[in-house]
Design an enzyme around this catalytic site. Structure first.
Site, PDB file in Angstrom:
ATOM      1  N   ASP A   1      35.719  48.616  44.695  1.00 42.92           N
ATOM      2  CA  ASP A   1      35.402  47.791  43.523  1.00 42.92           C
ATOM      3  C   ASP A   1      35.281  48.704  42.307  1.00 42.92           C
ATOM      4  O   ASP A   1      34.460  49.622  42.289  1.00 42.92           O
ATOM      5  CB  ASP A   1      34.082  47.062  43.765  1.00 42.92           C
ATOM      6  CG  ASP A   1      33.814  45.974  42.734  1.00 42.92           C
ATOM      7  OD1 ASP A   1      34.284  46.111  41.580  1.00 42.92           O
ATOM      8  OD2 ASP A   1      33.126  45.000  43.064  1.00 42.92           O
TER       9      ASP A   1
ATOM     10  N   PHE B   1      47.174  42.258  47.894  1.00 37.85           N
ATOM     11  CA  PHE B   1      46.466  42.641  46.674  1.00 37.85           C
ATOM     12  C   PHE B   1      47.187  43.808  45.992  1.00 37.85           C
ATOM     13  O   PHE B   1      47.334  43.833  44.766  1.00 37.85           O
ATOM     14  CB  PHE B   1      45.029  43.027  47.010  1.00 37.85           C
ATOM     15  CG  PHE B   1      44.246  41.910  47.639  1.00 37.85           C
ATOM     16  CD1 PHE B   1      43.792  40.844  46.871  1.00 37.85           C
ATOM     17  CD2 PHE B   1      43.982  41.903  48.996  1.00 37.85           C
ATOM     18  CE1 PHE B   1      43.078  39.804  47.449  1.00 37.85           C
ATOM     19  CE2 PHE B   1      43.275  40.874  49.585  1.00 37.85           C
ATOM     20  CZ  PHE B   1      42.821  39.818  48.802  1.00 37.85           C
TER      21      PHE B   1
END
Length: 262
Positions: free
Chosen positions: A153, A229
Protein backbone atom coordinates in the site's frame (compact mmCIF):
# COMPACT_ATOMS: atom_id res chain seq x y z
CA UNK A 1 22.38 9.80 7.31
CA UNK A 2 19.22 10.97 9.01
CA UNK A 3 18.39 8.30 11.57
CA UNK A 4 15.15 9.90 12.73
CA UNK A 5 11.96 7.93 12.30
CA UNK A 6 9.87 8.65 9.23
CA UNK A 7 7.28 10.42 11.40
CA UNK A 8 9.80 12.91 12.79
CA UNK A 9 10.23 11.27 16.18
CA UNK A 10 13.57 10.70 17.88
CA UNK A 11 15.71 7.74 16.81
CA UNK A 12 14.81 4.44 18.40
CA UNK A 13 17.22 3.73 21.26
CA UNK A 14 16.93 -0.02 20.64
CA UNK A 15 17.68 -0.42 16.95
CA UNK A 16 16.88 -4.13 17.07
CA UNK A 17 13.24 -3.02 17.20
CA UNK A 18 11.37 -1.21 14.46
CA UNK A 19 11.37 2.52 14.19
CA UNK A 20 7.95 3.80 15.26
CA UNK A 21 5.40 3.16 12.53
CA UNK A 22 1.74 4.08 12.79
CA UNK A 23 -0.26 1.13 11.50
CA UNK A 24 -3.84 1.55 12.72
CA UNK A 25 -3.78 -2.23 12.41
CA UNK A 26 -6.97 -4.20 12.41
CA UNK A 27 -8.18 -7.33 10.68
CA UNK A 28 -9.96 -6.64 7.40
CA UNK A 29 -12.85 -9.07 7.29
CA UNK A 30 -14.77 -8.55 4.07
CA UNK A 31 -17.34 -11.08 2.91
CA UNK A 32 -16.55 -14.68 2.06
CA UNK A 33 -18.38 -16.61 -0.61
CA UNK A 34 -19.96 -19.90 0.55
CA UNK A 35 -17.08 -21.83 -1.01
CA UNK A 36 -14.50 -19.61 0.65
CA UNK A 37 -16.29 -20.00 3.97
CA UNK A 38 -16.13 -23.79 3.66
CA UNK A 39 -12.44 -23.62 2.78
CA UNK A 40 -11.81 -21.33 5.71
CA UNK A 41 -13.54 -23.58 8.19
CA UNK A 42 -11.99 -26.82 6.95
CA UNK A 43 -8.52 -25.82 5.74
CA UNK A 44 -7.48 -22.69 7.64
CA UNK A 45 -6.77 -24.55 10.92
CA UNK A 46 -4.10 -26.57 9.08
CA UNK A 47 -2.79 -23.97 6.65
CA UNK A 48 -3.15 -20.75 8.59
CA UNK A 49 -2.38 -18.98 11.82
CA UNK A 50 -4.05 -15.90 13.30
CA UNK A 51 -1.95 -13.42 15.21
CA UNK A 52 -3.30 -12.15 18.47
CA UNK A 53 -4.44 -8.52 18.52
CA UNK A 54 -5.28 -5.96 21.16
CA UNK A 55 -3.26 -3.71 23.47
CA UNK A 56 -2.73 -6.43 26.07
CA UNK A 57 -1.53 -9.19 23.76
CA UNK A 58 1.60 -11.13 24.64
CA UNK A 59 4.47 -11.66 22.20
CA UNK A 60 3.81 -14.34 19.61
CA UNK A 61 5.61 -17.69 20.02
CA UNK A 62 8.35 -18.34 17.45
CA UNK A 63 7.38 -19.93 14.17
CA UNK A 64 8.44 -23.58 14.02
CA UNK A 65 8.63 -23.79 10.23
CA UNK A 66 9.99 -27.33 10.01
CA UNK A 67 7.15 -28.61 12.18
CA UNK A 68 4.48 -26.61 10.33
CA UNK A 69 5.64 -27.70 6.87
CA UNK A 70 6.83 -31.13 7.89
CA UNK A 71 10.29 -30.66 6.41
CA UNK A 72 13.44 -28.53 6.38
CA UNK A 73 13.51 -26.23 3.34
CA UNK A 74 14.50 -22.69 2.36
CA UNK A 75 11.93 -20.33 3.90
CA UNK A 76 10.39 -17.31 2.15
CA UNK A 77 8.07 -14.74 3.71
CA UNK A 78 5.72 -12.83 1.42
CA UNK A 79 4.44 -9.59 2.92
CA UNK A 80 0.94 -8.66 1.75
CA UNK A 81 -0.03 -11.63 -0.41
CA UNK A 82 -3.35 -10.06 -1.48
CA UNK A 83 -5.52 -12.57 -3.32
CA UNK A 84 -2.63 -15.01 -3.48
CA UNK A 85 -2.38 -15.43 -7.25
CA UNK A 86 1.35 -14.65 -7.34
CA UNK A 87 1.93 -16.60 -4.14
CA UNK A 88 0.38 -19.81 -5.43
CA UNK A 89 1.95 -19.57 -8.90
CA UNK A 90 5.45 -18.93 -7.56
CA UNK A 91 5.12 -21.64 -4.91
CA UNK A 92 4.08 -24.14 -7.57
CA UNK A 93 7.10 -23.17 -9.67
CA UNK A 94 9.40 -23.40 -6.65
CA UNK A 95 8.46 -26.64 -4.86
CA UNK A 96 11.75 -26.92 -2.98
CA UNK A 97 11.06 -23.71 -1.01
CA UNK A 98 8.45 -23.09 1.69
CA UNK A 99 6.40 -19.87 1.63
CA UNK A 100 4.69 -18.08 4.50
CA UNK A 101 2.19 -15.58 3.10
CA UNK A 102 1.23 -12.72 5.43
CA UNK A 103 -1.99 -10.80 4.85
CA UNK A 104 -4.73 -9.06 6.86
CA UNK A 105 -7.58 -9.33 4.32
CA UNK A 106 -9.59 -12.47 5.04
CA UNK A 107 -11.18 -12.92 1.57
CA UNK A 108 -7.71 -12.72 0.02
CA UNK A 109 -6.41 -15.40 2.35
CA UNK A 110 -9.53 -17.49 1.75
CA UNK A 111 -8.91 -17.30 -1.99
CA UNK A 112 -5.30 -18.35 -1.47
CA UNK A 113 -6.47 -21.28 0.68
CA UNK A 114 -8.60 -22.41 -2.25
CA UNK A 115 -5.75 -22.01 -4.73
CA UNK A 116 -3.43 -24.03 -2.51
CA UNK A 117 -6.02 -26.76 -2.09
CA UNK A 118 -6.93 -27.06 -5.77
CA UNK A 119 -3.29 -27.12 -6.88
CA UNK A 120 -2.33 -29.60 -4.17
CA UNK A 121 0.43 -27.32 -2.91
CA UNK A 122 2.19 -28.46 0.24
CA UNK A 123 4.69 -25.60 0.51
CA UNK A 124 2.40 -22.67 1.39
CA UNK A 125 1.25 -21.58 4.82
CA UNK A 126 -0.47 -18.33 5.80
CA UNK A 127 -0.44 -15.89 8.71
CA UNK A 128 -3.24 -13.42 9.21
CA UNK A 129 -1.89 -10.31 10.87
CA UNK A 130 0.73 -7.57 10.83
CA UNK A 131 3.90 -8.47 8.93
CA UNK A 132 6.02 -6.41 11.33
CA UNK A 133 4.92 -8.72 14.15
CA UNK A 134 5.70 -11.78 12.03
CA UNK A 135 9.21 -10.54 11.30
CA UNK A 136 9.96 -9.22 14.77
CA UNK A 137 8.41 -12.00 16.89
CA UNK A 138 7.88 -15.16 14.84
CA UNK A 139 11.08 -15.14 12.76
CA UNK A 140 14.57 -15.33 14.19
CA UNK A 141 17.77 -13.74 12.84
CA UNK A 142 19.50 -15.35 9.84
CA UNK A 143 16.47 -17.52 9.12
CA UNK A 144 14.97 -16.53 5.77
CA UNK A 145 16.16 -17.27 2.26
CA UNK A 146 13.84 -14.62 0.86
CA UNK A 147 11.38 -11.84 1.64
CA UNK A 148 8.91 -10.64 -0.99
CA UNK A 149 7.07 -7.33 -0.77
CA UNK A 150 4.93 -6.99 -3.89
CA UNK A 151 2.87 -3.83 -4.43
CA UNK A 152 2.59 -2.66 -0.82
CA UNK A 153 0.00 0.00 0.00
CA UNK A 154 1.68 3.27 -1.10
CA UNK A 155 -0.22 5.52 1.34
CA UNK A 156 0.19 8.32 -1.21
CA UNK A 157 -0.66 11.33 0.98
CA UNK A 158 2.39 12.85 2.66
CA UNK A 159 0.79 12.81 6.10
CA UNK A 160 0.26 9.06 5.72
CA UNK A 161 3.83 8.15 4.70
CA UNK A 162 4.50 7.08 8.29
CA UNK A 163 2.06 4.21 7.68
CA UNK A 164 4.08 2.73 4.83
CA UNK A 165 5.37 -0.74 5.57
CA UNK A 166 8.81 -0.04 4.16
CA UNK A 167 10.73 2.24 6.50
CA UNK A 168 14.37 2.36 7.60
CA UNK A 169 13.53 0.10 10.52
CA UNK A 170 11.73 -2.54 8.49
CA UNK A 171 14.51 -2.71 5.90
CA UNK A 172 16.97 -3.30 8.74
CA UNK A 173 14.68 -5.85 10.37
CA UNK A 174 14.27 -7.75 7.10
CA UNK A 175 18.05 -7.72 6.61
CA UNK A 176 18.50 -9.11 10.12
CA UNK A 177 16.04 -11.95 9.45
CA UNK A 178 17.58 -12.90 6.10
CA UNK A 179 20.37 -15.43 5.95
CA UNK A 180 23.60 -14.16 4.39
CA UNK A 181 22.88 -14.48 0.68
CA UNK A 182 19.12 -14.20 1.27
CA UNK A 183 17.13 -11.96 -1.08
CA UNK A 184 14.74 -9.06 -0.56
CA UNK A 185 12.50 -8.62 -3.62
CA UNK A 186 10.29 -5.53 -3.79
CA UNK A 187 7.91 -4.43 -6.55
CA UNK A 188 5.79 -1.29 -6.72
CA UNK A 189 3.87 0.54 -9.44
CA UNK A 190 3.70 3.78 -7.43
CA UNK A 191 6.38 6.22 -8.61
CA UNK A 192 6.68 8.16 -5.35
CA UNK A 193 6.91 4.99 -3.30
CA UNK A 194 9.63 3.72 -5.65
CA UNK A 195 11.66 6.87 -4.95
CA UNK A 196 11.02 6.40 -1.22
CA UNK A 197 12.26 2.79 -1.39
CA UNK A 198 15.31 3.73 -3.43
CA UNK A 199 16.23 6.36 -0.83
CA UNK A 200 15.82 3.88 2.02
CA UNK A 201 18.04 1.35 0.30
CA UNK A 202 20.67 3.97 -0.60
CA UNK A 203 20.96 5.31 2.96
CA UNK A 204 21.29 2.10 4.97
CA UNK A 205 23.90 1.96 7.70
CA UNK A 206 26.65 -0.48 6.69
CA UNK A 207 27.44 -1.18 10.35
CA UNK A 208 23.89 -2.49 10.87
CA UNK A 209 22.05 -5.38 9.16
CA UNK A 210 21.61 -4.23 5.58
CA UNK A 211 21.13 -5.41 2.01
CA UNK A 212 23.04 -4.67 -1.21
CA UNK A 213 22.09 -5.02 -4.89
CA UNK A 214 22.02 -8.62 -6.08
CA UNK A 215 24.85 -9.30 -8.54
CA UNK A 216 24.73 -13.10 -8.74
CA UNK A 217 22.16 -15.82 -9.33
CA UNK A 218 19.22 -15.52 -6.96
CA UNK A 219 18.53 -18.37 -4.52
CA UNK A 220 14.80 -17.69 -4.91
CA UNK A 221 12.52 -17.36 -7.91
CA UNK A 222 12.28 -13.79 -9.21
CA UNK A 223 9.81 -14.25 -12.08
CA UNK A 224 6.39 -12.99 -11.01
CA UNK A 225 3.11 -13.68 -12.81
CA UNK A 226 1.33 -10.55 -13.98
CA UNK A 227 -1.78 -10.05 -11.86
CA UNK A 228 -4.83 -8.14 -13.05
CA UNK A 229 -3.81 -5.23 -10.82
CA UNK A 230 -0.37 -5.05 -12.42
CA UNK A 231 -1.98 -5.38 -15.86
CA UNK A 232 -4.22 -2.44 -15.04
CA UNK A 233 -1.19 -0.40 -13.96
CA UNK A 234 0.53 -1.14 -17.26
CA UNK A 235 -2.58 -0.14 -19.19
CA UNK A 236 -2.63 3.14 -17.28
CA UNK A 237 1.05 3.74 -18.06
CA UNK A 238 2.38 3.17 -14.55
CA UNK A 239 5.85 1.65 -14.57
CA UNK A 240 6.56 -1.24 -12.25
CA UNK A 241 9.81 -0.71 -10.35
CA UNK A 242 11.55 -3.75 -8.87
CA UNK A 243 14.32 -3.88 -6.30
CA UNK A 244 16.30 -7.09 -5.80
CA UNK A 245 18.76 -6.89 -2.92
CA UNK A 246 20.73 -9.47 -0.95
CA UNK A 247 22.12 -9.70 2.55
CA UNK A 248 25.91 -9.74 2.19
CA UNK A 249 28.03 -12.46 3.72
CA UNK A 250 30.06 -11.20 6.69
CA UNK A 251 33.64 -10.30 5.93
CA UNK A 252 36.17 -12.61 7.58
CA UNK A 253 38.01 -11.18 10.56
CA UNK A 254 41.79 -10.77 10.53
CA UNK A 255 42.08 -13.79 12.84
CA UNK A 256 40.02 -15.95 10.48
CA UNK A 257 42.09 -14.78 7.50
CA UNK A 258 45.38 -15.63 9.23
CA UNK A 259 44.06 -19.08 10.21
CA UNK A 260 42.98 -19.75 6.60
CA UNK A 261 46.44 -18.77 5.36
CA UNK A 262 48.23 -20.94 7.92
Amino acid sequence: MNTDAADGSAPDTDRSRLYPRVTSFRFRRGTLTPGQQRNWETLWPRLGRDLRTGPDRADEPPLEAAEWFGRQAPLIVEVGSGTGISTAAMAEAEPDADVVAVEVYQPGLAQLVGLVDRAGLTNVRMVRGDATVVLSELIGPDTLTGVRVFFPDPWPKSRHHKRRFLQSGTIELIADRLKPGGVLHIATDHADYALWIAELLATQRPDRPHVVPLTFDSPILLDRPTTKFEGRAQEEGREVNEFVYVKPHPKPTRTETREDDA
